[in-house]
Design an enzyme around this catalytic site. Sequence first.
Site, PDB file in Angstrom:
ATOM      1  N   ASP A 479       0.809  -1.222   0.000  1.00 40.18           N
ATOM      2  CA  ASP A 479       0.000   0.000   0.000  1.00 40.18           C
ATOM      3  C   ASP A 479       0.838   1.267   0.000  1.00 40.18           C
ATOM      4  O   ASP A 479       0.309   2.351  -0.223  1.00 40.18           O
ATOM      5  CB  ASP A 479      -0.864   0.035   1.272  1.00 40.18           C
ATOM      6  CG  ASP A 479      -1.931  -1.037   1.251  1.00 40.18           C
ATOM      7  OD1 ASP A 479      -2.553  -1.219   0.204  1.00 40.18           O
ATOM      8  OD2 ASP A 479      -2.132  -1.689   2.297  1.00 40.18           O
TER       9      ASP A 479
HETATM   10  C1  GLC Z   1      -0.952  -4.801   5.479  1.00 41.33           C
HETATM   11  C2  GLC Z   1      -2.292  -4.777   4.766  1.00 41.33           C
HETATM   12  C3  GLC Z   1      -2.220  -5.546   3.462  1.00 41.33           C
HETATM   13  C4  GLC Z   1      -1.038  -5.062   2.635  1.00 41.33           C
HETATM   14  C5  GLC Z   1       0.247  -5.120   3.433  1.00 41.33           C
HETATM   15  C6  GLC Z   1       1.428  -4.554   2.684  1.00 41.33           C
HETATM   16  O1  GLC Z   1      -0.679  -6.081   5.912  1.00 41.33           O
HETATM   17  O2  GLC Z   1      -3.316  -5.339   5.562  1.00 41.33           O
HETATM   18  O3  GLC Z   1      -3.399  -5.389   2.741  1.00 41.33           O
HETATM   19  O4  GLC Z   1      -0.951  -5.866   1.493  1.00 41.33           O
HETATM   20  O5  GLC Z   1       0.082  -4.384   4.630  1.00 41.33           O
HETATM   21  O6  GLC Z   1       1.355  -3.182   2.513  1.00 41.33           O
END
Ligand code: GLC
Length: 790
Positions: A479
């Site tokens: 993200d």
């Molecule tokens: C967190 C989020 C997941 C994302 C990950 C990497 O675990 O819940 O959706 O893919 O971070 O950013």
Amino acid sequence: MNFGYFDEQKREYVITNPKTPTSWVNYLGTSDYCLIISNNASGYSFYKSPKLGRVTRFRFNSIPMDRPGRYVYLKDEKTNDFWSISWQPVGKPLDKFLSICRHGLGYTIFESKYNSIISSLKIFVPVDKPLEIWEVKIKNDSNEKKEFSVFTYTEFCLWNSMLDMMDFQYILYTCRMGYNKEDEIIDYSIKLWSPYEPKAFFTCANKKIESFDTDRDVFIGPYNSESNPEAIKNGKCFGSIAIGGNPCAATQVKIELQPGQEEYLVFLLGIGNAYKEGREYKKIFASIDSVEKEFKKVQEYWKERLNKFECNTQDEKMNLMLNIWNQYQCHTTFNWSRSASFIEAGGRDGLGFRDSSQDILGVVHSIPQEVRRRLIELLKAQLSEGYAMHHFQPLTMSQGKHNIPPRERIYSDDHLWLLIAVPAYIKETGDFSILDEIVEYADSGSASVYDHLKQALEFSWNNRGKHGLLLGLAADWNDCINLKDGGESTWSTQLYYKALSEFIDLAEYIGKTDDVEKYKKYRDEIKRALEEFTWDGEWFVRGYLASGKKLGSKESEQSKIFLNSQSWAVFSGAFLDEKGKTAMDSVKKYLATEHGCVKNWPAYVDYIIEVGAITSFPPGLKENAAIFCHANTWVIIAEALLGRGEYAFEYYMSFLPANKNEIAEIYTAEPYVYSQFITGKEHPYYFGRARNPWLTGTATWAFTAATQYILGIRPHYNGIIIDPCIPSSWDGFEVKRIFRGKKLLIKVLNPEHVSKGVKKVIINGKEIKSNLISEALLDEENVIEVIMGL
Ligand code: GLC
């Protein structure tokens, strides 16, 4: 240093030193009523929604670190000394106070011994009733008669968790507490202009309540805390009724104990009206037998869920995690998604699309029907164009289409996880009928599940960038990387390759040849783009930024190599070749540490707007070069697919929580569940320290990696594949598994001490040619002998 140990027989983690470096918690409750409880009895409860249905309060990220919670205090009437059954909040000196906390499956027990008084507090939530039961036992182990007051205390939340933390001018004037004198039940109600009109109650089911308080500030008293409430010092509650203000449920019960005598008390905190449900439940749970019966149901619930898979390998920690804790965590993430923890303070609710799609993998063997329902819920959050809502609340989905994301909130990966999740469900169950089920889209129209999957593939096909790789859109799995405005993601493209392959296999299996042809063409084109634009010499680049600059390349000034684009090059099936091997060798060389692989290296040191939020974390934390455990699971799978069993196992062990038990002072988080990340090697102080336990995709993928790729027991449309990739030193292992309702006992022998390769498969005494055992060969009970060798 450890703070406790695993009790394998009882399937408990037993905390013997309550001064754990962080709160070590447990999740209780599996349907409408749920709670989180720490090893010091802190935490909160909610009904249906942790955001809108918060029953009790917890002060997040606060000091003292762990309050408030559900407290039971004992006060010796003669000496006026008082303590709590859990070590906190009173916190007696530990040289005089023996404290044990047992986190079990669906329950937590606190045991203490202080001044010859042995006491325990067991907390659990019945499987089908909206309440929590506090079962208290107190035994006088001294030679003299003792008189006690037992005080209980919990602080109510004002239902809407966000308002409760923010809007005091309003929220503090919503509660109406009361006391049902006849039945001795505290009555809690609040009025918010929300669809929820909550009522809750608190009572002692089997003893007379001597006094009570419902106003927190009266019970605790100004300038006191939960450690030294005014009412306890006073020896009696004040009978306060909070009309507005901060509500609580506090009670006092008196008991007398002769030497050797034990008393038993049951307290209930539940949803409902004190004059109706409160009264009914009080009647039911006045009998110890009813409490026992509910507790047995909780134990049965977990037994049934966990006994669908059991392994016996040469590694006890692996057994412990796979048979108990890893599965327990998988069910927890399936039930709770990423909604409620000590870190997720309440703003989040409902299901994250990508998270929940992945969460099904760790439980599909155990609760296929529930998984089917979840898949349909997820498919309803897909839009007719093919992409998905990043986050949604099934409770309100049916009420309207108000939360459909604007285009700038479309993620490049969400919808593609369906192509992993739906095939996984069918492979496990053989239930192809799901493909024909008609499911509506979140915006308009409806289609069969099969067409939903195609639509997901089409969306990604239509959203490729300059290099023919998938556009990153709002973001990909990570993200925190900015791939907007034309940036492209290697990783999403690899996921797409895998999704296409899954779909092609499925279409081939059910004879949809036109689709097979069509999507093979897509896949060839994707492979070409990956070949041409992602190979960087020793590894695969992570993507292209909007400016066209490479991300995670030897040309990059910071963060030259990323983990996911190496593991997924192999896991996707696109590079099961020399390039894939070289990429994984680079992982070993640049990213591997004794606690797992860091996510990128070298860490970003300077903030780079173009790269995004990942660069805002200090080196070694979160997405910036931490050991992101979720991503580490795919390294195991990649190594297993390459046949490198030693590496696969070494990686598996490197971040296995149970392996951190003896270095818990460094690891700091619970050693019985996975955390989101372990601090990376470039952090100046905290290498090896875990953060954000419990609600992480690591659980589901660690289970998948270990069971399907190391132990190699992988469901297939036609049956089950047995293809282990283990350390060559192993003599073999055994797995008991339920597959499509049939019992399998799989005995793997490794006489030649290889890592990979199956020489012989014998099912129920008959040798078969392949290591794919078709369902047609299975009886109700089966013994499958597998001889590994070259
Ligand atoms: C967190 C989020 C997941 C994302 C990950 C990497 O675990 O819940 O959706 O893919 O971070 O950013």
